[in-house]
Design a protein around this motif. Structure first.
Motif: not given
Length: 506
Positions: A49-64, A501-503
């Motif tokens: 349940i905790l994974t699903i909640m975190i997954g829903l919260a970060t579903a739109g996350y797009a790292p640079r 710093p480069e990454i």
């Protein structure tokens, strides 16, 4: 499937960890260990349940930077996931502290194999299975991330043969990887490729140990511990194993997967290698194993020759086999001790110096394997550099041959290997200093520091003059050792790369 791949790397690992809790739950139900069954099943529900909640919260996350995000997620996995693994384990064991449970899970997940529950019967079979399963998953994670994350960034030993700098993009040696645009796609690809190999090898060794006479439950744990080089055993090692010599022979054959990555990932990384016979890591391992084994054997042989009673062939063969198996085991940082290891001491009357095993654990196994330590490829680079410098002293005008790859290893490869070796030595000194501040004696702190940073937990019971129990060290020392295990598993260069710093640039 597509939306799962787009989730943060840590969330995916968290979900897999939650699902894996069903294994000890089912095992506990079969053995009628209903306390363990109930606790791990509840843990599966809670963390799913905790994974699903975190997954829903970060579903739109797009790292640079996906590569940077994966490296940070890997560091978070080895640091934070053991907290999740420890919750059901702590509740199942009952009469323990959460610190001990967390230490046990860090040790297992980093494939170190150090345990505070060293008394037989302290844990139930299902709880031992959870320890081995966590270590086995940690080994698989190392296999996958070494090829998909570390190799493109020239980390984890790949920097020795690459033209690029550590922590940056790969040079021409890894052009096959560089052609894959999406790092997440690369991670999925190698996961789907390596997981069946890892599972299949574990199953083959499991079946082989059962055929050799081992109990299926013990054989499974020993098979998982061998492939992951965690050295976890529910019976305290191989001394009480029913498979005896034939089981050790099988395990010795599977140590090869911790000596060279070419045994399971040949052709995946895009390097120009031509088999084990020309692999510098494998050749270096054979030379080290043969040399150290013969030195140990000759020491006991000379000691026995001074005795009154002549040795028979069986004693000589047992002493030789015990040295060969144990030396190979500690070179791969597994830490299994042969049941014939103590026989050499009985035969010659001489104790075996633990410094030999400390040295083998420090060297460690192959790059991109589950083994820890400095790694064989770095040792090979330093040896080739020393060999070339010696030639220049004798023949100052000579030109080193061997081609472009050999020259790169002798120059840039040796330079970065020496830097890593110094960082490793400074890490040992730093951990020893912090352990000494907690009241741990000097010799004990040295063995514990090497054991943690080389991810060879059983070293503490074998290398010291008297066996060291992790249960007897202070709580502050356990915390220090746990973080040293994470440092040894990820390696110092990988953590330093996060401060590049480069990454972090857009």
């Amino acid at each position: 499937m597509g939306w799962i791949v787009r989730l943060p790397f840590f969330v995916i690992l968290m979900g897999l960890g939650a699902i894996s809790m069903l294994v000890p739950a089912v095992h506990g139900a079969v053995l009628e260990d209903f306390t363990t069954m109930r606790v791990f099943f509840y843990g599966f529900i809670l963390f799913s349940i905790l994974t699903i909640m975190i997954g829903l919260a970060t579903a739109g996350y797009a790292p640079r930077s996906v590569s940077r995000s994966q490296l940070v997620g890997l560091l978070a996995a080895f640091s934070a996931l053991p907290l999740m693994f420890a919750v059901p384990f702590y509740e199942a064991v009952g009469d323990t502290t959460f610190l001990n449970a967390w230490f046990e899970m860090v040790s297992s997940f980093t494939t170190t194999g150090a345990t505070v529950y060293d008394s037989l019967g302290r844990l139930t079979p299902s709880q031992h299975l959870w320890r081995a399963l966590v270590g086995w998953m940690g080994g698989l994670l190392v296999w996958v991330t070494a090829v998909s994350i570390f190799a493109p960034m020239n980390l984890g030993g790949f920097e020795v043969r690459s033209t690029g700098n550590a922590g940056k993009g790969a040079g021409f040696s890894f052009t096959q990887i560089g052609k894959i645009a999406d790092p997440s796609e690369r991670l999925v690809r190698y996961t789907l490729t390596l997981t069946p190999i890892y599972v299949g090898l574990t199953a083959v060794l499991w079946i082989g140990l059962v055929i050799a006479g081992e109990f299926p439950y013990i054989a499974l744990i020993h098979a998982m511990s061998t492939l992951s080089t965690s050295g976890i055993s529910p019976i305290g090692g191989l001394y009480l194993a029913s498979s005896q010599f034939w089981g050790e022979l099988l395990i010795l054959c599977f140590f090869v997967f911790a000596l060279s990555r070419l045994t399971f990932s040949r052709g995946m990384i895009g390097e120009r290698d031509q088999g084990l016979r020309r692999d510098p890591e494998f050749i270096t391992a054979l030379v080290l194993i043969g040399t150290v084994t013969m030195l140990l054997f000759l020491r006991h042989f000379i000691g026995a020759a001074d005795g009154m009673e002549p040795a028979n062939i069986q004693e000589i063969a047992s002493a030789l086999w015990g040295a060969l198996f144990t030396v190979t085991s500690f070179l791969t940082t597994t830490g299994f001790e042969s049941r014939y290891w103590d026989g050499a001491t009985t035969w010659s009357g001489l104790s075996t110096p633990g410094l030999f095993l400390i040295g083998m654990a420090l060297i460690g196994g192959g790059v991109a394997t589950t083994a820890g330590g400095v790694k064989l490829l770095r040792i090979y680079a330093l040896y080739r550099h020393g060999e070339r410098e010696q030639d220049r002293l004798l023949h100052p005008s000579s030109i080193g041959g061997g081609g472009r790859d050999a020259r790169r290893i002798r120059k840039q490869g040796a330079y970065i290997s020496w830097v890593f070796f110094m960082l490793f030595a400074l890490s040992i000194a730093g951990v020893m200093l912090m352990l000494s501040l907690t009241g741990v004696q000097f010799e004990t702190s040295m063995v514990l520091a090497v054991s943690a940073l080389s991810t060879t937990g059983p070293l503490a019971a074998v290398a010291a003059e008297t066996p060291i129990s992790y249960a007897g060290i202070p709580d502050a020392a356990k915390i220090i050792i746990a973080f040293a295990m994470v440092l040894g598993r990820l390696e110092t260069l990988a953590i330093i790369a996060l401060f590049n710093p480069e990454i972090w640039q857009r």
